[in-house]
Design a protein around this motif. Structure first.
Motif, PDB file in Angstrom:
ATOM      1  N   THR A 265      37.883 -26.501   8.941  1.00  0.00           N
ATOM      2  CA  THR A 265      39.034 -25.611   8.930  1.00  0.00           C
ATOM      3  C   THR A 265      40.172 -26.034   8.012  1.00  0.00           C
ATOM      4  OG1 THR A 265      38.501 -25.257  11.277  1.00  0.00           O
ATOM      5  CG2 THR A 265      40.556 -24.327  10.475  1.00  0.00           C
ATOM      6  N   TYR A 266      40.477 -27.327   7.963  1.00  0.00           N
ATOM      7  CA  TYR A 266      41.690 -27.767   7.267  1.00  0.00           C
ATOM      8  C   TYR A 266      41.815 -27.181   5.869  1.00  0.00           C
ATOM      9  CZ  TYR A 266      43.344 -31.336  10.591  1.00  0.00           C
ATOM     10  OH  TYR A 266      43.858 -31.997  11.681  1.00  0.00           O
ATOM     11  N   ALA A 267      40.860 -27.475   4.997  1.00  0.00           N
ATOM     12  CA  ALA A 267      40.989 -27.068   3.595  1.00  0.00           C
ATOM     13  C   ALA A 267      40.961 -25.553   3.443  1.00  0.00           C
ATOM     14  CB  ALA A 267      39.896 -27.715   2.751  1.00  0.00           C
ATOM     15  N   LEU A 268      40.007 -24.894   4.096  1.00  0.00           N
ATOM     16  CA  LEU A 268      39.900 -23.443   3.957  1.00  0.00           C
ATOM     17  C   LEU A 268      41.145 -22.723   4.453  1.00  0.00           C
ATOM     18  CD1 LEU A 268      36.304 -22.216   4.885  1.00  0.00           C
ATOM     19  CD2 LEU A 268      37.511 -21.923   2.732  1.00  0.00           C
ATOM     20  N   PHE A 269      41.595 -23.072   5.641  1.00  0.00           N
ATOM     21  CA  PHE A 269      42.693 -22.329   6.249  1.00  0.00           C
ATOM     22  C   PHE A 269      44.031 -22.631   5.582  1.00  0.00           C
ATOM     23  CE2 PHE A 269      41.232 -20.593  10.580  1.00  0.00           C
ATOM     24  CZ  PHE A 269      39.955 -20.362  10.110  1.00  0.00           C
ATOM     25  N   THR A 270      44.251 -23.884   5.189  1.00  0.00           N
ATOM     26  CA  THR A 270      45.538 -24.213   4.557  1.00  0.00           C
ATOM     27  C   THR A 270      45.587 -23.734   3.113  1.00  0.00           C
ATOM     28  OG1 THR A 270      44.760 -26.443   3.936  1.00  0.00           O
ATOM     29  CG2 THR A 270      45.911 -26.204   6.056  1.00  0.00           C
ATOM     30  N   ARG A 271      44.481 -23.840   2.397  1.00  0.00           N
ATOM     31  CA  ARG A 271      44.478 -23.436   0.988  1.00  0.00           C
ATOM     32  C   ARG A 271      44.373 -21.926   0.815  1.00  0.00           C
ATOM     33  NH1 ARG A 271      39.865 -27.659  -1.254  1.00  0.00           N
ATOM     34  NH2 ARG A 271      40.838 -29.601  -0.524  1.00  0.00           N
ATOM     35  N   GLN A 272      43.546 -21.272   1.631  1.00  0.00           N
ATOM     36  CA  GLN A 272      43.260 -19.852   1.423  1.00  0.00           C
ATOM     37  C   GLN A 272      44.100 -18.917   2.281  1.00  0.00           C
ATOM     38  OE1 GLN A 272      41.348 -18.973  -1.039  1.00  0.00           O
ATOM     39  NE2 GLN A 272      40.712 -21.066  -1.507  1.00  0.00           N
ATOM     40  N   LEU A 273      44.450 -19.345   3.473  1.00  0.00           N
ATOM     41  CA  LEU A 273      45.144 -18.453   4.408  1.00  0.00           C
ATOM     42  C   LEU A 273      46.582 -18.867   4.693  1.00  0.00           C
ATOM     43  CD1 LEU A 273      42.279 -17.815   7.012  1.00  0.00           C
ATOM     44  CD2 LEU A 273      42.824 -16.526   4.938  1.00  0.00           C
ATOM     45  N   GLY A 274      47.012 -20.008   4.151  1.00  0.00           N
ATOM     46  CA  GLY A 274      48.406 -20.424   4.309  1.00  0.00           C
ATOM     47  C   GLY A 274      48.749 -21.039   5.645  1.00  0.00           C
ATOM     48  N   TYR A 275      47.748 -21.458   6.423  1.00  0.00           N
ATOM     49  CA  TYR A 275      48.009 -22.124   7.697  1.00  0.00           C
ATOM     50  C   TYR A 275      48.593 -23.520   7.438  1.00  0.00           C
ATOM     51  CZ  TYR A 275      45.309 -18.784  10.553  1.00  0.00           C
ATOM     52  OH  TYR A 275      44.845 -17.666  11.201  1.00  0.00           O
ATOM     53  N   THR A 276      49.360 -24.000   8.409  1.00  0.00           N
ATOM     54  CA  THR A 276      49.810 -25.386   8.366  1.00  0.00           C
ATOM     55  C   THR A 276      48.795 -26.265   9.093  1.00  0.00           C
ATOM     56  OG1 THR A 276      51.035 -25.263  10.451  1.00  0.00           O
ATOM     57  CG2 THR A 276      52.212 -24.621   8.420  1.00  0.00           C
ATOM     58  N   GLN A 277      48.884 -27.558   8.867  1.00  0.00           N
ATOM     59  CA  GLN A 277      47.987 -28.474   9.566  1.00  0.00           C
ATOM     60  C   GLN A 277      48.168 -28.351  11.071  1.00  0.00           C
ATOM     61  OE1 GLN A 277      48.359 -32.599   8.427  1.00  0.00           O
ATOM     62  NE2 GLN A 277      46.963 -33.325  10.022  1.00  0.00           N
ATOM     63  N   LYS A 278      49.394 -28.219  11.524  1.00  0.00           N
ATOM     64  CA  LYS A 278      49.658 -28.098  12.954  1.00  0.00           C
ATOM     65  C   LYS A 278      49.033 -26.833  13.519  1.00  0.00           C
ATOM     66  CE  LYS A 278      51.540 -29.148  16.903  1.00  0.00           C
ATOM     67  NZ  LYS A 278      51.043 -30.310  17.690  1.00  0.00           N
ATOM     68  N   GLU A 279      49.109 -25.737  12.791  1.00  0.00           N
ATOM     69  CA  GLU A 279      48.513 -24.485  13.267  1.00  0.00           C
ATOM     70  C   GLU A 279      46.997 -24.614  13.383  1.00  0.00           C
ATOM     71  OE1 GLU A 279      51.614 -21.077  11.601  1.00  0.00           O
ATOM     72  OE2 GLU A 279      50.133 -21.958  10.244  1.00  0.00           O
ATOM     73  N   VAL A 280      46.380 -25.306  12.423  1.00  0.00           N
ATOM     74  CA  VAL A 280      44.941 -25.538  12.488  1.00  0.00           C
ATOM     75  C   VAL A 280      44.589 -26.360  13.721  1.00  0.00           C
ATOM     76  CG1 VAL A 280      43.004 -26.719  11.383  1.00  0.00           C
ATOM     77  CG2 VAL A 280      44.542 -25.288  10.022  1.00  0.00           C
ATOM     78  N   GLU A 281      45.368 -27.374  13.994  1.00  0.00           N
ATOM     79  CA  GLU A 281      45.090 -28.247  15.135  1.00  0.00           C
ATOM     80  C   GLU A 281      45.220 -27.492  16.458  1.00  0.00           C
ATOM     81  OE1 GLU A 281      47.830 -31.378  14.355  1.00  0.00           O
ATOM     82  OE2 GLU A 281      46.502 -32.378  12.907  1.00  0.00           O
ATOM     83  N   VAL A 282      46.166 -26.563  16.547  1.00  0.00           N
ATOM     84  CA  VAL A 282      46.305 -25.748  17.758  1.00  0.00           C
ATOM     85  C   VAL A 282      45.080 -24.860  17.931  1.00  0.00           C
ATOM     86  CG1 VAL A 282      47.615 -23.871  18.827  1.00  0.00           C
ATOM     87  CG2 VAL A 282      48.825 -25.790  17.778  1.00  0.00           C
ATOM     88  N   ILE A 283      44.621 -24.243  16.846  1.00  0.00           N
ATOM     89  CA  ILE A 283      43.421 -23.401  16.904  1.00  0.00           C
ATOM     90  C   ILE A 283      42.229 -24.220  17.394  1.00  0.00           C
ATOM     91  CG2 ILE A 283      41.730 -22.174  15.488  1.00  0.00           C
ATOM     92  CD1 ILE A 283      44.077 -21.307  13.699  1.00  0.00           C
ATOM     93  N   CYS A 284      42.048 -25.399  16.822  1.00  0.00           N
ATOM     94  CA  CYS A 284      40.904 -26.235  17.193  1.00  0.00           C
ATOM     95  C   CYS A 284      40.973 -26.661  18.660  1.00  0.00           C
ATOM     96  CB  CYS A 284      40.832 -27.460  16.279  1.00  0.00           C
ATOM     97  SG  CYS A 284      40.426 -27.063  14.559  1.00  0.00           S
ATOM     98  N   ALA A 285      42.178 -26.954  19.141  1.00  0.00           N
ATOM     99  CA  ALA A 285      42.345 -27.340  20.540  1.00  0.00           C
ATOM    100  C   ALA A 285      41.962 -26.179  21.463  1.00  0.00           C
ATOM    101  CB  ALA A 285      43.785 -27.770  20.792  1.00  0.00           C
TER     102      ALA A 285
END
Length: 301
Positions: A265-285
């Motif tokens: 998720t990290y690279a795809l979501f932050t690079r392509q969709l503009g998510y922050t690292q924290k937002e990715v971590e919440v999704i994964c949790a």
């Protein structure tokens, strides 16, 4: 997670040439490590945590295929075998033990494979989407789980065809990552389903096909391959199936997803969709929480 291997500690490196420093000048982003050669082409990490997941995937495929390393009816004594996107090299190493008289070559963007391997196995840093320059053709070409890596599947399949000996075989194993449920227990309210939809959106934004599995039969036929056989396997997410084999497959699939969520998720979501690292971590949790719910019966192929 791998089976016991018979490794030969011969005084030779598994690499055909010394690695240039820039090949191992890895990039770090969101706490994960990524490849340096052709930087940015592949969006999954190449660190130890991802290597562990890749070895779990190897076990998952082994269980799915009933303990087999391959399904293609390759010759009893193949001479040359190519493993595209070899990852940790575990499949190539096991094939090297199984076919000690064959030359096994594995390529990858990242030189993360072991240095000491069976004497008939070697690895090279290469981009499989560049022009192939092999001087000898192969009896068998193996490629699995390259969906997020390949931009031009028809070209890759054509290059496989051009580098096979007459009567040779190519074998692709890849996914249709769309999560479904046989009983409707996976709904639009689940974070897991929303993540799955966002993942496919991000992959397409990166000009990658996240679900090449259903398309491969057509690509092979278009490239002129004969006797094309397509088989579909169910991969449950977790141990919810009643059938013993699917329960084991689901256990290994659950483990590789749990191990890989941030890496996916990290690279795809932050690079392509503009998510922050924290937002990715919440999704994964949230996904991890749902995956622990035995009432959610998710699966993909």
């Amino acid at each position: 997670m791998a089976k016991d291997l018979t490794l030969h500690t011969t005084p030779r490196s598994s690499y055909t040439t010394s690695l240039a420093g820039n090949v191992t000048d890895y990039k770090h982003e969101n706490g994960r490590r990524y490849h340096a050669y052709k930087e940015g082409r592949y969006v999954y990490p190449n660190d130890e945590k991802e290597s562990d997941r890749l070895d779990i995937m190897h076990k998952l495929v082994e269980v799915s295929l009933g303990g087999k390393l391959n399904l293609a009816p390759i010759p009893a004594q193949p001479q040359r075998i190519l493993d595209i996107g070899t990852g940790t090299g575990i499949w190539a190493i096991e094939m090297g033990d199984k076919y000690p008289k064959a030359e096994i070559l594995g390529n990858d963007l990242s030189p993360i494979q072991p240095r000491w391997v069976p004497p008939n196995v070697r690895f090279e840093v290469d981009d499989v989407e560049a022009d192939w320059t092999y001087h000898q053709k192969f009896d068998y070409i193996h490629c699995r789980f390259m969906g997020i890596a390949i931009k031009d599947w028809p070209r890759l399949v054509r290059q496989c065809s051009e580098n096979l000996l007459p009567g040779g075989y190519v074998e692709f194993i890849d996914l249709d990552i769309e999560w479904t449920s046989p009983d409707g227990s996976l709904t639009e309210d689940h974070a897991s389903l929303k993540f799955n939809q966002e993942f496919r959106k991000a992959a397409h934004a990166a000009n990658a096909e996240p679900s090449p599995g259903p398309l491969l039969e057509g690509h092979l036929k278009d490239a002129g391959f004969e006797d094309v056989i397509a088989q579909k396997y169910v991969w449950p997410v977790g141990t919810w199936p009643a059938e013993r084999h699917l329960k084991e497959v689901g256990a290994w699939n659950y483990l590789q997803i749990m191990e890989g969520l941030e890496g996916f998720t990290y690279a795809l979501f932050t690079r392509q969709l503009g998510y922050t690292q924290k937002e990715v971590e919440v999704i994964c949790a949230n996904i991890r929480k749902e995956m622990k719910d035995p009432k959610m019966h998710a699966m993909f192929h």
